[in-house]
Design a protein around this motif. Structure first.
Motif, mmCIF file in Angstrom:
data_model
loop_
_atom_site.group_PDB
_atom_site.id
_atom_site.type_symbol
_atom_site.label_atom_id
_atom_site.label_comp_id
_atom_site.label_asym_id
_atom_site.label_seq_id
_atom_site.Cartn_x
_atom_site.Cartn_y
_atom_site.Cartn_z
ATOM 1 N N GLU A 89 0.802 -1.225 0.000
ATOM 2 C CA GLU A 89 0.000 0.000 0.000
ATOM 3 C C GLU A 89 0.836 1.277 0.000
ATOM 4 O O GLU A 89 0.346 2.340 -0.370
ATOM 5 C CB GLU A 89 -0.915 0.002 1.227
ATOM 6 C CG GLU A 89 -1.891 -1.161 1.270
ATOM 7 C CD GLU A 89 -2.603 -1.268 2.596
ATOM 8 O OE1 GLU A 89 -3.630 -0.578 2.783
ATOM 9 O OE2 GLU A 89 -2.120 -2.034 3.459
ATOM 10 N N LEU A 90 2.079 1.180 0.449
ATOM 11 C CA LEU A 90 2.912 2.386 0.581
ATOM 12 C C LEU A 90 4.381 1.989 0.455
ATOM 13 O O LEU A 90 4.791 0.941 0.958
ATOM 14 C CB LEU A 90 2.669 3.054 1.942
ATOM 15 C CG LEU A 90 3.419 4.356 2.228
ATOM 16 C CD1 LEU A 90 2.934 5.483 1.317
ATOM 17 C CD2 LEU A 90 3.255 4.764 3.703
ATOM 18 N N ILE A 91 5.149 2.830 -0.229
ATOM 19 C CA ILE A 91 6.596 2.624 -0.363
ATOM 20 C C ILE A 91 7.327 3.792 0.297
ATOM 21 O O ILE A 91 6.963 4.956 0.109
ATOM 22 C CB ILE A 91 7.009 2.532 -1.844
ATOM 23 C CG1 ILE A 91 6.429 1.274 -2.490
ATOM 24 C CG2 ILE A 91 8.541 2.549 -1.998
ATOM 25 C CD1 ILE A 91 6.625 1.210 -4.001
ATOM 26 N N GLY A 92 8.353 3.474 1.050
ATOM 27 C CA GLY A 92 9.286 4.475 1.563
ATOM 28 C C GLY A 92 10.645 4.198 0.967
ATOM 29 O O GLY A 92 11.276 3.180 1.285
ATOM 30 N N SER A 93 11.109 5.071 0.062
ATOM 31 C CA SER A 93 12.367 4.833 -0.649
ATOM 32 C C SER A 93 13.418 5.859 -0.235
ATOM 33 O O SER A 93 13.273 7.048 -0.509
ATOM 34 C CB SER A 93 12.147 4.901 -2.163
ATOM 35 O OG SER A 93 13.387 4.739 -2.835
ATOM 36 N N HIS A 94 14.474 5.375 0.389
ATOM 37 C CA HIS A 94 15.587 6.253 0.736
ATOM 38 C C HIS A 94 16.347 6.707 -0.493
ATOM 39 O O HIS A 94 16.882 7.805 -0.547
ATOM 40 C CB HIS A 94 16.534 5.537 1.696
ATOM 41 C CG HIS A 94 17.805 6.294 1.960
ATOM 42 N ND1 HIS A 94 18.922 6.159 1.162
ATOM 43 C CD2 HIS A 94 18.132 7.206 2.909
ATOM 44 C CE1 HIS A 94 19.889 6.947 1.618
ATOM 45 N NE2 HIS A 94 19.431 7.591 2.670
ATOM 46 N N GLY A 95 16.410 5.845 -1.525
ATOM 47 C CA GLY A 95 17.210 6.150 -2.700
ATOM 48 C C GLY A 95 18.675 5.828 -2.480
ATOM 49 O O GLY A 95 19.054 5.130 -1.537
ATOM 50 N N GLN A 96 19.499 6.341 -3.376
ATOM 51 C CA GLN A 96 20.942 6.079 -3.358
ATOM 52 C C GLN A 96 21.697 7.377 -3.120
ATOM 53 O O GLN A 96 21.667 8.289 -3.941
ATOM 54 C CB GLN A 96 21.382 5.470 -4.686
ATOM 55 C CG GLN A 96 22.875 5.226 -4.791
ATOM 56 C CD GLN A 96 23.332 4.174 -3.809
ATOM 57 O OE1 GLN A 96 22.939 3.025 -3.905
ATOM 58 N NE2 GLN A 96 24.176 4.563 -2.855
ATOM 59 N N THR A 97 22.370 7.472 -1.989
ATOM 60 C CA THR A 97 23.170 8.664 -1.709
ATOM 61 C C THR A 97 24.389 8.703 -2.625
ATOM 62 O O THR A 97 25.140 7.733 -2.719
ATOM 63 C CB THR A 97 23.635 8.682 -0.243
ATOM 64 O OG1 THR A 97 22.490 8.710 0.612
ATOM 65 C CG2 THR A 97 24.503 9.908 0.038
ATOM 66 N N VAL A 98 24.575 9.833 -3.295
ATOM 67 C CA VAL A 98 25.781 10.036 -4.100
ATOM 68 C C VAL A 98 26.597 11.220 -3.593
ATOM 69 O O VAL A 98 27.748 11.398 -4.000
ATOM 70 C CB VAL A 98 25.450 10.227 -5.597
ATOM 71 C CG1 VAL A 98 24.863 8.949 -6.186
ATOM 72 C CG2 VAL A 98 24.517 11.398 -5.819
ATOM 73 N N GLY A 125 2.522 1.824 -9.383
ATOM 74 C CA GLY A 125 1.139 2.093 -9.009
ATOM 75 C C GLY A 125 0.938 2.231 -7.511
ATOM 76 O O GLY A 125 -0.193 2.130 -7.019
ATOM 77 N N ILE A 126 2.021 2.506 -6.771
ATOM 78 C CA ILE A 126 1.953 2.571 -5.303
ATOM 79 C C ILE A 126 2.452 3.936 -4.831
ATOM 80 O O ILE A 126 3.511 4.407 -5.279
ATOM 81 C CB ILE A 126 2.824 1.457 -4.668
ATOM 82 C CG1 ILE A 126 2.371 0.081 -5.152
ATOM 83 C CG2 ILE A 126 2.760 1.529 -3.140
ATOM 84 C CD1 ILE A 126 3.349 -1.034 -4.821
ATOM 85 N N THR A 127 1.702 4.574 -3.958
ATOM 86 C CA THR A 127 2.133 5.850 -3.377
ATOM 87 C C THR A 127 3.519 5.683 -2.755
ATOM 88 O O THR A 127 3.777 4.737 -2.009
ATOM 89 C CB THR A 127 1.126 6.313 -2.312
ATOM 90 O OG1 THR A 127 -0.157 6.492 -2.926
ATOM 91 C CG2 THR A 127 1.569 7.634 -1.683
ATOM 92 N N THR A 128 4.400 6.626 -3.064
ATOM 93 C CA THR A 128 5.809 6.517 -2.671
ATOM 94 C C THR A 128 6.259 7.790 -1.953
ATOM 95 O O THR A 128 5.986 8.900 -2.416
ATOM 96 C CB THR A 128 6.700 6.288 -3.904
ATOM 97 O OG1 THR A 128 6.313 5.052 -4.534
ATOM 98 C CG2 THR A 128 8.167 6.211 -3.527
ATOM 99 N N VAL A 129 6.948 7.601 -0.851
ATOM 100 C CA VAL A 129 7.574 8.708 -0.120
ATOM 101 C C VAL A 129 9.085 8.580 -0.289
ATOM 102 O O VAL A 129 9.648 7.499 -0.096
ATOM 103 C CB VAL A 129 7.205 8.685 1.381
ATOM 104 C CG1 VAL A 129 7.784 9.908 2.091
ATOM 105 C CG2 VAL A 129 5.690 8.624 1.572
#
Length: 381
Positions: A89-98, A125-129
């Protein structure tokens, strides 16, 4: 709510994805880990990330391509989880620090995590923070570490004084006073302790001519002996003397720093095994140095997590620096998966941002002037 946390750390070893079921309200949460995977970057993309994080300049076109390529890899990690768990239902993505530059007297802080949240939201298709760190930096904070508030509410003990020590590419600690203390929440501390796996991994890559990326179980370093005179020299680095709040990254403890350490070691004619043992013990010694300098209460337990918690030689060296009654364990032993703890943390931060509307930072940890909602919300098409 079914929330998926995503992160790739400074080691750039893989994208960690952790699906958790979150129940409860606000800070009183129950967390159940349902699935966790490590999704590898393609070799060429990983090499590019490491080059950029090491200071290689990019054109804007190349920057955009890298940002999108990282996002697409994060989407692949989501798709793998969705095969068995389609109800995310929800994604929390830190990502990649560069790039990460803590604030100082000359500069406002700056941090950059690639892997566009809007792409992840639209393709899954998922709400992402995402973009969790910038709000803290805008409030005058370091933007790191962000897991301390989560550690406080999930891993504090009524009687024991604990340190939760994450060992990724960089090490960071959360100090948790016993909950029996008055206003214990206000006494929680956290900061980056210095190098974690980063220098060890770089040394292994150097000595293996790129055939190995890490020292499995610390088996290579365990064949040598740490050279204490070198460690004492390295611990004089300004970062280790700097009081919290503080954060660091590859910019300070990357390839250039390893080369400096290697040059320092030449006068002692150390074999490779002794150098690996020494650079491994630098991580252990820097953890001990930080605790001794900045934590006044005796510590009952050190709870290790992150990739470094699997390095048995490193764990042994950490215990050697705490010869008294301090027990060195992993967070697994107290109910928190040590491999996926950071990914779980960003699932919770996303939940706090999107569902609970709760600030995710601890100002006494990051140095921010106030609590802030962390993260940008992206809705799918």
């Amino acid at each position: 709510m079914y929330c998926l946390g995503l992160i790739s750390g400074t080691s750039v070893d893989s994208i960690d994805a952790a699906l958790v079921k979150i129940t409860g309200k606000e800070l009183d949460l129950n967390i159940e880990l349902l699935s966790g995977i490590n999704h590898d970057y393609p070799d060429k993309l990983r090499a590019t990330i490491l080059e950029v994080a090491g200071g290689k300049p990019l054109s804007m076109e190349a920057y955009a391509q890298l940002d999108e390529a990282i996002a697409l890899c994060f989407v692949e990690a989501v798709d793998k989880i969705k095969q068995n768990h389609p109800n995310i239902e929800l994604i929390g993505s830190h990502g990649q620090t560069v790039y990460h530059r803590p604030p100082n007297q000359e500069n406002i802080g700056y941090t950059l995590q690639l892997g566009r949240g809007e792409i992840i939201a639209n393709l899954t298709g998922i709400t992402t923070v995402n973009n969790f760190r910038v709000a803290d930096i805008a409030a005058g904070g370091q933007g790191a570490p962000l897991v301390s508030k989560i550690d406080a509410y999930l891993l504090s003990d009524p009687e024991k004084y604990r340190c939760v020590q994450n060992i990724g590419g960089i090490g960071n600690v959360t100090y948790l006073p016993a909950k029996k203390e008055d206003n214990w929440q206000k006494k929680v501390m956290g900061w980056d302790t210095g190098p974690g796996n980063m220098l060890i991994d770089l040394a292994v890559q150097k000595f293996s001519n790129g055939e190995k990326n890490y020292d499995k179980n610390g088996e290579w370093a365990a064949q040598g002996n740490p050279y204490l005179e070198l460690i004492e020299k390295w611990l004089k680095h300004d970062f280790f003397q700097q009081p919290p709040p503080k954060s660091t990254g590859r910019e300070l403890f990357g390839a250039d720093y390893l080369e400096q350490c290697w040059q320092d070691a030449q006068k002692y004619n150390l074999p490779e095994t002794d150098f690996l043992a020494t650079i491994t013990d630098l991580t252990a010694a820097s953890i001990a140095h930080n605790y001794q300098q900045f934590i006044k209460h005796p510590i009952d337990e050190i709870l290790l997590c992150g990739g470094g918690s699997l390095n048995l030689y490193l764990k042994k060296r950490i215990q050697a620096h705490f010869p008294g009654s301090t027990a060195v364990r992993t967070t697994d032993e107290v109910g928190m998966n040590s491999d996926f703890k950071e990914a779980i943390a960003f699932a919770i931060l996303a939940y706090w941002r999107y569902v609970s509307k709760l600030p995710g930072n601890l100002p006494q940890v990051t140095g921010a002037k106030q609590e802030r909602l962390l993260g940008d919300i992206h809705y799918p098409l």
